[in-house]
Design a protein around this motif. Structure first.
Motif, mmCIF file in Angstrom:
data_model
loop_
_atom_site.group_PDB
_atom_site.id
_atom_site.type_symbol
_atom_site.label_atom_id
_atom_site.label_comp_id
_atom_site.label_asym_id
_atom_site.label_seq_id
_atom_site.Cartn_x
_atom_site.Cartn_y
_atom_site.Cartn_z
ATOM 1 N N PHE A 527 -20.454 -25.630 55.202
ATOM 2 C CA PHE A 527 -20.915 -25.238 56.527
ATOM 3 C C PHE A 527 -19.999 -25.822 57.608
ATOM 4 O O PHE A 527 -19.564 -25.114 58.534
ATOM 5 C CB PHE A 527 -22.353 -25.714 56.743
ATOM 6 N N VAL A 528 -19.674 -27.123 57.489
ATOM 7 C CA VAL A 528 -18.797 -27.768 58.471
ATOM 8 C C VAL A 528 -17.416 -27.115 58.451
ATOM 9 O O VAL A 528 -16.811 -26.854 59.515
ATOM 10 C CB VAL A 528 -18.687 -29.278 58.181
ATOM 11 N N PHE A 529 -16.904 -26.826 57.260
ATOM 12 C CA PHE A 529 -15.592 -26.201 57.088
ATOM 13 C C PHE A 529 -15.529 -24.862 57.826
ATOM 14 O O PHE A 529 -14.576 -24.575 58.561
ATOM 15 C CB PHE A 529 -15.322 -26.013 55.595
ATOM 16 N N ILE A 530 -16.542 -24.054 57.640
ATOM 17 C CA ILE A 530 -16.577 -22.731 58.276
ATOM 18 C C ILE A 530 -16.645 -22.858 59.790
ATOM 19 O O ILE A 530 -15.872 -22.230 60.531
ATOM 20 C CB ILE A 530 -17.778 -21.915 57.748
ATOM 21 N N MET A 531 -17.550 -23.699 60.270
ATOM 22 C CA MET A 531 -17.751 -23.797 61.713
ATOM 23 C C MET A 531 -16.548 -24.424 62.410
ATOM 24 O O MET A 531 -16.227 -24.079 63.558
ATOM 25 C CB MET A 531 -19.021 -24.611 61.999
ATOM 26 N N LYS A 532 -15.852 -25.319 61.729
ATOM 27 C CA LYS A 532 -14.655 -25.916 62.322
ATOM 28 C C LYS A 532 -13.507 -24.922 62.316
ATOM 29 O O LYS A 532 -12.808 -24.753 63.325
ATOM 30 C CB LYS A 532 -14.261 -27.188 61.562
ATOM 31 N N ARG A 533 -13.304 -24.248 61.190
ATOM 32 C CA ARG A 533 -12.170 -23.324 61.088
ATOM 33 C C ARG A 533 -12.296 -22.153 62.061
ATOM 34 O O ARG A 533 -11.303 -21.672 62.602
ATOM 35 C CB ARG A 533 -12.030 -22.807 59.652
ATOM 36 N N LEU A 534 -13.528 -21.700 62.275
ATOM 37 C CA LEU A 534 -13.758 -20.583 63.190
ATOM 38 C C LEU A 534 -13.892 -21.049 64.644
ATOM 39 O O LEU A 534 -14.119 -20.226 65.539
ATOM 40 C CB LEU A 534 -15.013 -19.815 62.772
ATOM 41 N N GLY A 535 -13.750 -22.349 64.870
ATOM 42 C CA GLY A 535 -13.791 -22.876 66.217
ATOM 43 C C GLY A 535 -15.159 -22.796 66.874
ATOM 44 O O GLY A 535 -15.265 -22.790 68.110
ATOM 45 N N ARG A 536 -16.220 -22.757 66.052
ATOM 46 C CA ARG A 536 -17.564 -22.602 66.606
ATOM 47 C C ARG A 536 -18.219 -23.931 66.943
ATOM 48 O O ARG A 536 -19.156 -23.984 67.759
ATOM 49 C CB ARG A 536 -18.443 -21.818 65.609
ATOM 50 N N ALA A 537 -17.775 -25.035 66.359
ATOM 51 C CA ALA A 537 -18.442 -26.321 66.588
ATOM 52 C C ALA A 537 -17.433 -27.446 66.713
ATOM 53 O O ALA A 537 -16.304 -27.363 66.193
ATOM 54 C CB ALA A 537 -19.406 -26.615 65.436
ATOM 55 N N SER A 577 -8.494 -26.386 51.579
ATOM 56 C CA SER A 577 -9.857 -26.341 52.100
ATOM 57 C C SER A 577 -10.444 -27.749 52.028
ATOM 58 O O SER A 577 -9.715 -28.729 52.017
ATOM 59 C CB SER A 577 -10.692 -25.335 51.311
ATOM 60 N N TRP A 578 -11.751 -27.852 51.951
ATOM 61 C CA TRP A 578 -12.394 -29.163 52.039
ATOM 62 C C TRP A 578 -12.597 -29.853 50.706
ATOM 63 O O TRP A 578 -12.852 -31.050 50.654
ATOM 64 C CB TRP A 578 -13.744 -29.011 52.722
ATOM 65 N N GLU A 579 -12.506 -29.102 49.589
ATOM 66 C CA GLU A 579 -12.777 -29.705 48.286
ATOM 67 C C GLU A 579 -11.809 -30.847 48.005
ATOM 68 O O GLU A 579 -10.598 -30.707 48.185
ATOM 69 C CB GLU A 579 -12.673 -28.666 47.168
ATOM 70 N N GLY A 580 -12.344 -31.959 47.589
ATOM 71 C CA GLY A 580 -11.518 -33.119 47.257
ATOM 72 C C GLY A 580 -11.130 -33.955 48.454
ATOM 73 O O GLY A 580 -11.336 -35.161 48.483
ATOM 74 N N ALA A 581 -10.550 -33.308 49.489
ATOM 75 C CA ALA A 581 -10.021 -34.065 50.632
ATOM 76 C C ALA A 581 -11.060 -34.340 51.698
ATOM 77 O O ALA A 581 -10.922 -35.279 52.479
ATOM 78 C CB ALA A 581 -8.846 -33.304 51.244
ATOM 79 N N GLY A 582 -12.114 -33.521 51.760
ATOM 80 C CA GLY A 582 -13.081 -33.672 52.833
ATOM 81 C C GLY A 582 -12.603 -33.014 54.114
ATOM 82 O O GLY A 582 -11.529 -32.397 54.168
ATOM 83 N N ILE A 583 -13.389 -33.128 55.175
ATOM 84 C CA ILE A 583 -13.077 -32.504 56.458
ATOM 85 C C ILE A 583 -12.972 -33.592 57.513
ATOM 86 O O ILE A 583 -13.898 -34.382 57.710
ATOM 87 C CB ILE A 583 -14.170 -31.497 56.858
ATOM 88 N N ALA A 584 -11.846 -33.625 58.201
ATOM 89 C CA ALA A 584 -11.647 -34.616 59.263
ATOM 90 C C ALA A 584 -12.365 -34.160 60.523
ATOM 91 O O ALA A 584 -12.311 -32.986 60.893
ATOM 92 C CB ALA A 584 -10.165 -34.802 59.533
ATOM 93 N N PRO A 585 -13.036 -35.059 61.205
ATOM 94 C CA PRO A 585 -13.726 -34.679 62.444
ATOM 95 C C PRO A 585 -12.746 -34.480 63.605
ATOM 96 O O PRO A 585 -11.628 -35.003 63.580
ATOM 97 C CB PRO A 585 -14.651 -35.872 62.692
ATOM 98 N N HIS A 586 -13.184 -33.743 64.620
ATOM 99 C CA HIS A 586 -12.387 -33.654 65.845
ATOM 100 C C HIS A 586 -12.350 -35.005 66.549
ATOM 101 O O HIS A 586 -11.321 -35.419 67.094
ATOM 102 C CB HIS A 586 -12.993 -32.608 66.794
#
Length: 610
Positions: A527-537, A577-586
């Motif tokens: 969910f975080v990956f999608i919303m970050k990549r699409l610039g929604r959140a 993508s986010w698997e393994g590495a995780g998602i860095a916050p803004h």
């Protein structure tokens, strides 16, 4: 050492007015000073001797056996060595070790048969019970007999069990003989170092380049059985082979004896002190088995050790096939095909499973190797927990469940707050989705900005991701959220926003902040990956865990070992993508500061609009 002084003084105070010479304790202390194998533990003993010498009281315990017991207790506590012992033995005559008798070969053979038991067990497992480890002199004389009556019988076996449970004596020179039969001729191995205090010399024991007869080698399983009675040289052999990673010790912790102990007469009395005069120092560990004994790799009661050893050997026969089966499962099902094939190839060729003794050890080793080879925390062994039977809760029960699963609030400036710690399959069950809308979503949907708190969200099914994402986009246009690759079917499916939802949309215009932490995993990361990549959140907090899409559980062969294998992954065409590495916050901040940071940003934004 102040402790030594105090303890010896206590001994004197406890035995004041004794009928024995006051030099008894002084003489005993000097024996320790001159002979004990670890002189560094005797720091302060000279001060204790001086204190004892100045005491002119006559020792008052009339019973010499009781006095010996008191002295034993005192000296053990002073030096912290349970092997030290004081005895009262009038008429004691030291017995010299008997020379090798000059007897016919038939009698020698009979003697060997009485002290060594050899047997071939089911499964071609050799069993060798040894009660005494012979030294170099005897080995040279009876070597051919040992080969004929023992070694040649057991050499062709597929695995061997050495039974040291009743081995209580032996010769130091026998250690290299036994160890060398289970190692390679080259390179030579430094087996042990033995320091002898009486000669102030250290003898190094090395493996032998040549032996009488063939070696058992290094590839076949070797199990050593031990008990609390296993003593001395047998402990040394077990310790050496254990730390050479050549043998697995099964049974009980050994006695913690010594390689050499001398019984020394105290002055002109009939008291004797048994003193360890030599010590073993293993070159691998830098430590010794003495005093504390050899800890088993697999701890069982001595009487159960043989059965446990046989079970271990039989399990090890299965391990290569299980490792190969695990490798095949990874190659055929892992979400990232090229990496899966590379991991499988390295796993199948690994020879590091020969010392595994239990299913639990195999699971730990497989998980560690899979993580090391793939870098994927989700690729691992797992338990096969049966799914819970379906429940038929009432709407009231659902409402109570939802109340404890979701937390909502509305802060200053009409800022909504929504927290939930696991994704569910709610969107596909209309009744549940409707309850969530009524009791959760409707509380925050009309706010001017929304904070979604996923700092403790550990994932769950991804089936509701498309529906949840859809609430934050407008319904006029369908949006591609992600492209999910499925390895078993070798297909990629598009994850799209939904045209129909159970509740009102939040839309694409209002501010949205998502809070994350190192705990945020799985479906929450998608969910975080999608919303970050699409610039929604905007993402505030810590980098997410770097988990995976929900993995599948596979059984390894016909065993009770199971693998958890991620079989799908998010779109990586535009980069990892986010698997393994995780998602860095803004905005990276500690997890516990993320909410205040988000509120501060939104409050500043709304204050600027006023």
């Amino acid at each position: 050492m102040a402790q030594a002084v105090v303890l010896l003084a206590l001994i004197f105070s406890n035995v004041a007015h004794c009928a024995f010479s006051p030099t008894l304790i002084v003489d005993m202390a000097k024996i320790l000073m001159d002979n004990y194998c670890s002189p560094e533990k005797l720091a302060g003993m000279e001060e204790a001797i001086d204190a004892a010498s100045s005491n002119t009281e006559i020792l008052g315990i009339s019973d010499p056996a009781i006095l010996a017991s008191v002295l034993t207790d005192g000296v053990k506590k002073t030096v912290s060595d349970s092997r030290l012992k004081v005895t009262y033995e009038p008429g004691f005559v030291p017995v010299a070790p008997p020379a090798m008798p000059d007897m016919p070969l038939e009698q020698l053979a009979a003697m060997i048969k009485s002290t060594v038991k050899v047997e071939i067990l089911d499964g071609n497992i050799g069993y060798l019970k040894i009660q005494q480890i012979i030294g170099e002199e005897i080995a040279q004389k009876v070597g051919p007999l040992l080969l004929a009556h023992v070694w040649d019988k057991i050499l062709p076996t597929s695995a061997m069990i050495l039974d040291f449970r009743n081995a209580v004596s032996g010769e130091l020179s026998g250690i290299p003989y036994i160890v060398s039969y289970y190692t390679d001729p080259e390179p030579l191995i430094h087996i042990d170092s033995v320091y002898d205090r009486t000669s102030d010399l250290t003898i190094e024991l090395w493996s032998m380049p040549t032996l009488l007869g063939e070696r058992y080698g290094t590839s076949k399983p070797l199990i050593i059985l031990t008990s609390k009675d296993t003593l001395g040289v047998a402990e040394d052999v077990a310790y050496c082979l254990k730390h050479l990673k050549r043998a697995t010790i099964v049974g009980e912790n050994t006695a913690g004896g010594t390689v050499k102990i001398n019984k020394i007469k105290v002055g002109d009395t009939d008291f004797y002190v048994s003193v360890p005069v030599a010590k073993s120092i293993n070159p691998i560990t830098g430590k010794s088995w003495e005093i504390n004994g050899v800890a088993p790799d697999v701890e069982v009661a001595a009487e159960d050790a043989l059965e446990a050893a046989i079970a271990i050997i039989k399990f090890r026969v299965e391990i290569p096939g299980l490792v190969q089966a695990a490798a095949t499962l990874v190659a055929d099902n892992y979400a990232f095909p090229s990496l899966g094939e590379a991991v499988a190839e390295k796993l199948a060729s690994s020879g590091e499973y020969s010392m595994i003794s239990t299913k639990e050890e195999l699971e730990v080793k497989l998980s560690a190797d899979l993580l090391k080879l793939s870098g994927d925390k989700c690729l691992k062994t797992t338990s096969n927990i049966p799914a819970l039977p379906p429940m038929n809760p009432t709407p009231e029960m659902f409402i109570e469940l939802i109340k404890v699963s979701f937390h909502t609030d509305v802060f200053e400036n009409n800022i909504g707050y929504l927290r939930f710690d696991m994704f569910g399959d709610f969107e596909h069950v209309a009744a549940i989705a409707q309850i969530i809308v009524e009791h959760v979503w409707n509380k925050v949907v009309d706010t001017d900005a929304l904070i979604i708190d996923l700092r403790n969200n550990v994932g769950g099914p991804t089936s509701s991701i498309a529906g949840f994402c859809s609430y934050f986009f407008d319904g006029e246009k369908q949006i591609a959220l992600d492209h999910i690759y499925d390895r078993p079917s070798n297909t990629t499916r598009d994850l799209l926003t939904l045209a129909q939802l159970s509740g009102k949309r939040y839309g694409s215009k209002k501010s949205l902040i998502i809070l994350t932490s190192g705990v945020t995993a799985g479906a929450a990361e998608e969910f975080v990956f999608i919303m970050k990549r699409l610039g929604r959140a905007m993402i505030i907090g810590e980098a997410t865990r770097g988990g995976c899409h929900p993995p599948e559980t596979f059984r390894v062969g016909e065993s009770d070992v199971f693998l958890s294998i991620p079989i799908s992954h998010s779109d990586d065409a535009q980069g990892p993508s986010w698997e393994g590495a995780g998602i860095a916050p803004h905005i990276p901040v500690p997890a516990d500061a993320a909410l205040d940071t988000a509120k501060g940003i939104l409050n500043k934004h709304f204050s600027g609009q006023k």
